[in-house]
Design a protein around this motif. Structure first.
Motif, mmCIF file in Angstrom:
data_model
loop_
_atom_site.group_PDB
_atom_site.id
_atom_site.type_symbol
_atom_site.label_atom_id
_atom_site.label_comp_id
_atom_site.label_asym_id
_atom_site.label_seq_id
_atom_site.Cartn_x
_atom_site.Cartn_y
_atom_site.Cartn_z
ATOM 1 N N SER A 1 -15.061 8.014 6.936
ATOM 2 C CA SER A 1 -16.258 7.287 6.508
ATOM 3 C C SER A 1 -17.029 6.663 7.665
ATOM 4 N N VAL A 2 -16.402 6.515 8.823
ATOM 5 C CA VAL A 2 -17.050 5.934 10.004
ATOM 6 C C VAL A 2 -16.745 6.836 11.195
ATOM 7 N N ASN A 3 -17.749 7.119 12.000
ATOM 8 C CA ASN A 3 -17.545 7.965 13.183
ATOM 9 C C ASN A 3 -17.052 7.142 14.361
ATOM 10 N N HIS A 4 -15.835 6.649 14.206
ATOM 11 C CA HIS A 4 -15.116 5.908 15.245
ATOM 12 C C HIS A 4 -13.646 6.078 14.889
ATOM 13 N N LEU A 5 -12.833 6.400 15.868
ATOM 14 C CA LEU A 5 -11.406 6.585 15.621
ATOM 15 C C LEU A 5 -10.815 5.333 14.972
ATOM 16 N N TYR A 6 -10.074 5.506 13.881
ATOM 17 C CA TYR A 6 -9.378 4.388 13.256
ATOM 18 C C TYR A 6 -8.117 4.885 12.566
ATOM 19 N N LEU A 7 -7.087 4.076 12.680
ATOM 20 C CA LEU A 7 -5.792 4.380 12.092
ATOM 21 C C LEU A 7 -5.628 3.591 10.796
ATOM 22 N N HIS A 8 -5.304 4.296 9.721
ATOM 23 C CA HIS A 8 -4.951 3.632 8.470
ATOM 24 C C HIS A 8 -3.511 3.180 8.606
ATOM 25 N N VAL A 9 -3.270 1.893 8.440
ATOM 26 C CA VAL A 9 -1.937 1.299 8.502
ATOM 27 C C VAL A 9 -1.652 0.802 7.090
ATOM 28 N N GLN A 10 -0.741 1.504 6.393
ATOM 29 C CA GLN A 10 -0.545 1.227 4.976
ATOM 30 C C GLN A 10 0.900 0.895 4.635
ATOM 31 N N GLY A 11 1.050 -0.141 3.839
ATOM 32 C CA GLY A 11 2.325 -0.477 3.228
ATOM 33 C C GLY A 11 2.210 -0.141 1.753
ATOM 34 N N LEU A 12 2.996 0.796 1.291
ATOM 35 C CA LEU A 12 2.915 1.290 -0.079
ATOM 36 C C LEU A 12 3.526 0.292 -1.059
ATOM 37 N N PRO A 13 3.235 0.405 -2.320
ATOM 38 C CA PRO A 13 2.713 1.570 -3.014
ATOM 39 C C PRO A 13 1.189 1.657 -2.960
ATOM 40 N N TYR A 14 0.713 2.879 -3.273
ATOM 41 C CA TYR A 14 -0.721 3.079 -3.398
ATOM 42 C C TYR A 14 -1.208 2.481 -4.710
ATOM 43 N N LYS A 15 -2.471 2.133 -4.729
ATOM 44 C CA LYS A 15 -3.116 1.699 -5.971
ATOM 45 C C LYS A 15 -3.355 2.945 -6.824
ATOM 46 N N PRO A 16 -3.508 2.780 -8.128
ATOM 47 C CA PRO A 16 -3.702 3.954 -8.995
ATOM 48 C C PRO A 16 -4.852 4.846 -8.516
ATOM 49 N N LEU A 17 -4.599 6.128 -8.547
ATOM 50 C CA LEU A 17 -5.564 7.190 -8.232
ATOM 51 C C LEU A 17 -6.024 7.201 -6.775
ATOM 52 N N ARG A 18 -5.342 6.542 -5.879
ATOM 53 C CA ARG A 18 -5.783 6.491 -4.481
ATOM 54 C C ARG A 18 -4.947 7.354 -3.540
ATOM 55 N N GLN A 19 -3.766 7.775 -3.964
ATOM 56 C CA GLN A 19 -2.853 8.492 -3.082
ATOM 57 C C GLN A 19 -3.405 9.840 -2.616
ATOM 58 N N ALA A 20 -4.177 10.524 -3.439
ATOM 59 C CA ALA A 20 -4.667 11.860 -3.091
ATOM 60 C C ALA A 20 -5.495 11.852 -1.806
ATOM 61 N N LYS A 21 -6.151 10.767 -1.534
ATOM 62 C CA LYS A 21 -6.987 10.663 -0.341
ATOM 63 C C LYS A 21 -6.149 10.653 0.944
ATOM 64 N N TYR A 22 -4.855 10.374 0.815
ATOM 65 C CA TYR A 22 -3.976 10.236 1.976
ATOM 66 C C TYR A 22 -2.819 11.231 1.921
ATOM 67 N N ARG A 23 -3.085 12.412 1.383
ATOM 68 C CA ARG A 23 -2.061 13.445 1.265
ATOM 69 C C ARG A 23 -1.699 13.984 2.647
#
Length: 150
Positions: free
Chosen positions: A92-114
């Protein structure tokens, strides 16, 4: 041309910064997909994960280490973590960024991070999200990271 919004991160611009040093800044994601969702960005403008080369594997590993430390501080169990990058054009932004996630995912959001596991000599399979360690191994092998296996 407008300046990159991740090059000017500050609390005054609405970012909820939780950690920073002279090279990186971490802030809470505005639309979290997981119970814990942090963005970690380098202060230096880097267009995306596709812009990196073999010499940048250590940068990726440094980002992963910082992300792991942030999750440690928040008590997120190691088995419930995802650290990775979206591959353009799926960012969504043209700048390198790392998603740092502690699960669980919220409903219907996991597919974006397959995460697409590698196969044969590939570190990463076909997919729009790459784990930090997959990215570092791919870069060390001299690959450019994209949607296709690398």
């Amino acid at each position: 041309m407008a300046r990159c919004q991740f090059c000017d991160i500050s609390t005054a611009k609405g970012f909820n910064i939780i950690w920073e040093n002279e090279f990186f800044v971490a802030f809470w994601d505005r639309k979290p997909a997981a119970e814990v969702h942090i963005q970690l960005v380098p202060r230096q403008h880097i267009e995306s994960i596709k812009s990196l080369n073999k010499n940048d594997a250590e940068l990726v590993r440094s980002m992963k280490t910082i992300g792991e430390e942030l999750l440690d501080d928040l008590g997120s169990p190691p088995s419930m973590r995802v650290l990775g990058f979206h591959v353009p054009p799926f960012n969504s932004v043209n700048h390198l960024y790392l998603h740092v996630q502690g699960l669980p995912y919220k409903p219907l959001r996991q597919a974006k991070y397959r995460i697409s596991s590698g196969f044969a000599h590939f570190n990463k399979g076909f997919g729009w999200f790459v784990e930090a360690e997959q990215a570092a191994r791919s870069l060390e092998a001299g690959c450019t990271i994209g949607v296709f296996p690398c």
